[in-house]
Scaffold this active site. Structure first.
Site, short mmCIF file in Angstrom:
data_model
loop_
_atom_site.label_atom_id
_atom_site.label_comp_id
_atom_site.label_asym_id
_atom_site.label_seq_id
_atom_site.Cartn_x
_atom_site.Cartn_y
_atom_site.Cartn_z
N SER A 139 0.71 4.09 -3.15
CA SER A 139 -0.27 5.05 -3.67
C SER A 139 -1.65 4.76 -3.09
CB SER A 139 -0.35 4.94 -5.20
OG SER A 139 0.92 5.10 -5.78
N SER A 149 -10.02 3.84 3.94
CA SER A 149 -9.27 4.99 4.48
C SER A 149 -10.08 5.79 5.52
CB SER A 149 -8.82 5.91 3.34
OG SER A 149 -9.93 6.30 2.59
N TRP A 189 9.56 1.75 3.31
CA TRP A 189 10.18 2.98 2.76
C TRP A 189 10.01 4.19 3.69
CZ3 TRP A 189 6.03 1.20 -0.70
CH2 TRP A 189 6.48 0.24 -1.61
N ALA A 232 0.85 -1.21 0.00
CA ALA A 232 0.00 0.00 0.00
C ALA A 232 0.87 1.24 0.00
CB ALA A 232 -0.91 0.01 1.23
N GLU A 269 5.59 10.97 -1.67
CA GLU A 269 4.49 11.89 -1.39
C GLU A 269 3.55 12.04 -2.58
OE1 GLU A 269 4.58 15.03 1.36
OE2 GLU A 269 6.71 14.69 1.73
N ARG A 317 2.89 19.17 -0.11
CA ARG A 317 3.31 19.02 -1.52
C ARG A 317 4.11 20.20 -2.08
NH1 ARG A 317 -1.65 15.22 -3.05
NH2 ARG A 317 -0.51 13.32 -2.60
N GLY A 350 30.86 13.40 -21.36
CA GLY A 350 31.45 12.26 -20.62
C GLY A 350 31.72 12.60 -19.17
C1 LIG Z 1 13.20 7.23 -0.56
C2 LIG Z 1 11.77 7.07 -0.17
C3 LIG Z 1 11.29 7.68 0.98
C4 LIG Z 1 9.97 7.51 1.38
N1 LIG Z 1 9.54 8.06 2.57
C5 LIG Z 1 8.31 7.74 3.03
C6 LIG Z 1 7.90 8.15 4.35
O1 LIG Z 1 8.65 8.81 5.09
N2 LIG Z 1 6.67 7.78 4.79
C7 LIG Z 1 5.82 7.04 4.01
O2 LIG Z 1 4.73 6.73 4.48
N3 LIG Z 1 6.17 6.64 2.76
C8 LIG Z 1 7.38 6.97 2.26
N4 LIG Z 1 7.77 6.54 1.00
C9 LIG Z 1 6.84 5.74 0.20
C10 LIG Z 1 6.30 6.46 -1.01
O3 LIG Z 1 5.40 7.47 -0.61
C11 LIG Z 1 5.67 5.42 -1.96
O4 LIG Z 1 6.72 4.66 -2.50
C12 LIG Z 1 4.86 6.08 -3.05
O5 LIG Z 1 3.70 6.62 -2.51
C13 LIG Z 1 4.48 5.10 -4.17
O6 LIG Z 1 3.90 3.94 -3.66
P1 LIG Z 1 4.41 2.50 -4.19
O7 LIG Z 1 5.90 2.51 -4.08
O8 LIG Z 1 3.67 1.45 -3.46
O9 LIG Z 1 4.03 2.47 -5.70
P2 LIG Z 1 2.64 1.93 -6.34
O10 LIG Z 1 1.52 2.55 -5.63
O11 LIG Z 1 2.72 0.44 -6.38
O12 LIG Z 1 2.75 2.52 -7.79
C14 LIG Z 1 3.52 1.88 -8.81
C15 LIG Z 1 3.25 2.63 -10.11
O13 LIG Z 1 1.86 2.56 -10.45
C16 LIG Z 1 1.32 3.85 -10.58
N5 LIG Z 1 -0.06 3.88 -10.09
C17 LIG Z 1 -0.54 3.37 -8.92
N6 LIG Z 1 -1.84 3.63 -8.81
C18 LIG Z 1 -2.21 4.32 -9.90
C19 LIG Z 1 -3.43 4.90 -10.36
N7 LIG Z 1 -4.56 4.81 -9.66
N8 LIG Z 1 -3.43 5.55 -11.54
C20 LIG Z 1 -2.30 5.66 -12.27
N9 LIG Z 1 -1.11 5.15 -11.88
C21 LIG Z 1 -1.07 4.49 -10.72
C22 LIG Z 1 2.23 4.76 -9.76
O14 LIG Z 1 2.15 6.11 -10.16
C23 LIG Z 1 3.58 4.14 -10.02
O15 LIG Z 1 4.09 4.60 -11.24
C24 LIG Z 1 9.09 6.74 0.58
C25 LIG Z 1 9.56 6.14 -0.60
C26 LIG Z 1 10.87 6.28 -0.96
C27 LIG Z 1 11.36 5.57 -2.19
#
Ligand SMILES: Cc1cc2nc3c(=O)[nH]c(=O)nc-3n(C[C@H](O)[C@H](O)[C@H](O)COP(=O)(O)OP(=O)(O)OC[C@H]3O[C@@H](n4cnc5c(N)ncnc54)[C@H](O)[C@@H]3O)c2cc1C
Length: 403
Positions: A136, A184, A162, A134, A383, A263, A360
């Protein structure tokens, strides 16, 4: 209401210079080292705390500015210095925003200062929403919070993924599901105080960029916190759950409310990285000679720089507008998301073009532009990914539930 102005006031200009000097004098000289070490840069954060740049007072002052511009202006300079170290300094702000957005005034007074500690005893905060399944889709959180009325105590179980400062923070703000059926609308935010048994760090991630920022899993195994750690309090939660069960709108969700407000600040982070790469590439293009003249004398290179400069300015204007709107009105068309989306995509493009301009040399680790390119990319992901920002904007402009 404060008028929107592109002229920064005296205080803002002073803060801009103060943060810039710290970024230039303290952060930049060690940025490469901490990127290579992939460790949390404690000495730099401690130095920032000594001058008051890392601390609750700075955050509250910046957030209290009625124009809204002080925070993005400061963040742009910080991330111009280095995004990994910038994130180490700014990471606690997300936890602080989570507390400020959902907590009672008493909870804010008690816990936000503990996300920072003091100049001589630096502490960290972490905001824990995302999970392995979970990111996005925040409505699918599996972390559960169960209430024991007799003990006035909550038990948290789950794994967070993460998490910036995860496991090394003193204060963890955890968003958990209280009633899974409500998705939610059945979620709440909890403080997990320092040294609470059951909270531990899982894997620490090896990352593409912002490698000085610590990112790890947070494991919650029968973590018990008193009722007073539920942000907003039990009565408010009960009323919200009751409304949700009756299918009445419950307003913004805890995690979403925090992200919405932060944001433009994330856009400002990306902006700082983009500006660093642009300035470097501009200087380089004037110095580097090929075919008997500086490479900037070729339109192909000069037009790249013209494009970079324009995109950076456009990003800043969107960020400042969103930051001002957040304080002096409301977002109507997803302006917060617009600013974050535009600035993060700009940072990726500008840093890539900077590598191209350096040729380069740009591709090697002897020059900082490859690091800036790696650092820029995270801003299109955390975010809210770029796709999610576009979803927020398209829903706002259409009034439709675009999927
Ligand atoms: C370095 C780093 C620091 C972070 N820090 C925090 C933190 O402090 N606290 C915290 O809670 N989280 C944190 N995160 C998590 C971050 O917020 C999530 O990685 C991000 O929200 C994306 O979620 P996911 O990785 O599960 O990708 P997914 O939700 O699996 O998405 C994968 C792809 O599918 C696309 N996608 C998903 N749903 C849809 C949709 N409905 N329509 C179109 N496209 C879609 C996405 O845009 C993406 O391209 C961090 C992540 C990183 C890498």
């Amino acid at each position: 209401m404060t008028d929107f102005s592109l002229n920064l006031n005296e205080d803002q200009l002073q803060i801009q210079k103060w943060v810039h000097d710290f970024a230039e004098g303290v952060i930049r000289p060690v940025a490469e080292e901490w990127d290579e070490r992939e460790e949390f840069p404690w000495p730099v954060v401690q130095e920032a705390a000594q001058i008051g740049l890392y601390g609750v007072d700075f955050l509250l002052n910046a957030m209290g500015d009625p124009t809204g511009l002080t925070l993005p202006v400061a963040i742009e300079e910080l991330f111009w210095g280095d995004a990994g170290i910038g994130m180490a300094i700014m990471g606690s702000a997300l936890a602080a925003a989570g507390i400020a957005g959902n907590g009672t005034p008493e909870q804010v007074m008690e816990w936000v200062p503990q996300c920072y500690g003091t100049a001589d005893n630096v502490m960290l905060g972490a905001f824990c929403v995302s999970e392995p399944d979970a990111g996005s889709d925040v409505s699918s959180l599996r972390t559960r919070a169960v209430y024991d009325e007799a003990k006035d105590e909550w038990t948290l179980n789950g794994t967070k993924a993460w998490i910036t400062n995860g496991g090394i923070a003193d204060v963890h703000v955890v968003v958990a599901s209280v009633d899974a059926e409500l998705k939610s609308k059945g979620q709440a935010s909890f403080i997990v105080p320092p040294n609470t048994p059951g909270l531990s760090m899982g894997q620490k991630y090896k990352k593409h960029g912002i490698r000085a920022s610590h990112t790890a899993e947070v494991v919650l195994d029968d973590v018990k916190v008193p009722g007073s750690c539920l942000l907003g309090g039990k009565d408010k939660l009960d009323a919200k759950l009751a409304r949700a069960r009756e299918n009445v709108s419950t307003g913004k969700q805890p995690a979403m409310a925090t992200f919405e407000a932060t944001r433009p600040a994330v856009g400002a982070q990306a902006l700082g990285v983009a500006r660093a790469a642009y300035e470097y590439a501009l200087d380089y293009a004037k110095e580097r000679h090929a075919f008997g003249k500086p490479i900037i004398m070729n339109q192909a290179i000069a037009f790249k720089l013209a494009n970079m400069a324009t995109e950076i300015d456009a990003s800043r204007l969107l960020i400042w507008r969103a930051a001002w709107l957040a304080k002096n009105g409301t977002f109507k068309n997803g302006e917060g998301s617009m600013s974050k989306w535009k600035a993060s995509e700009t940072a990726v493009r500008v840093t890539e073009e900077a590598i191209q301009i350096l040729g380069g040399y740009g591709y090697t680790r002897e020059y900082p532009v490859e690091r800036w390119h790696r650092d820029a990319k995270i801003h299109t992901i955390f975010e809210g990914t770029s796709e999610i920002q576009q979803l927020v904007i398209s829903r706002a402009i259409s009034g439709l539930r675009i999927e």
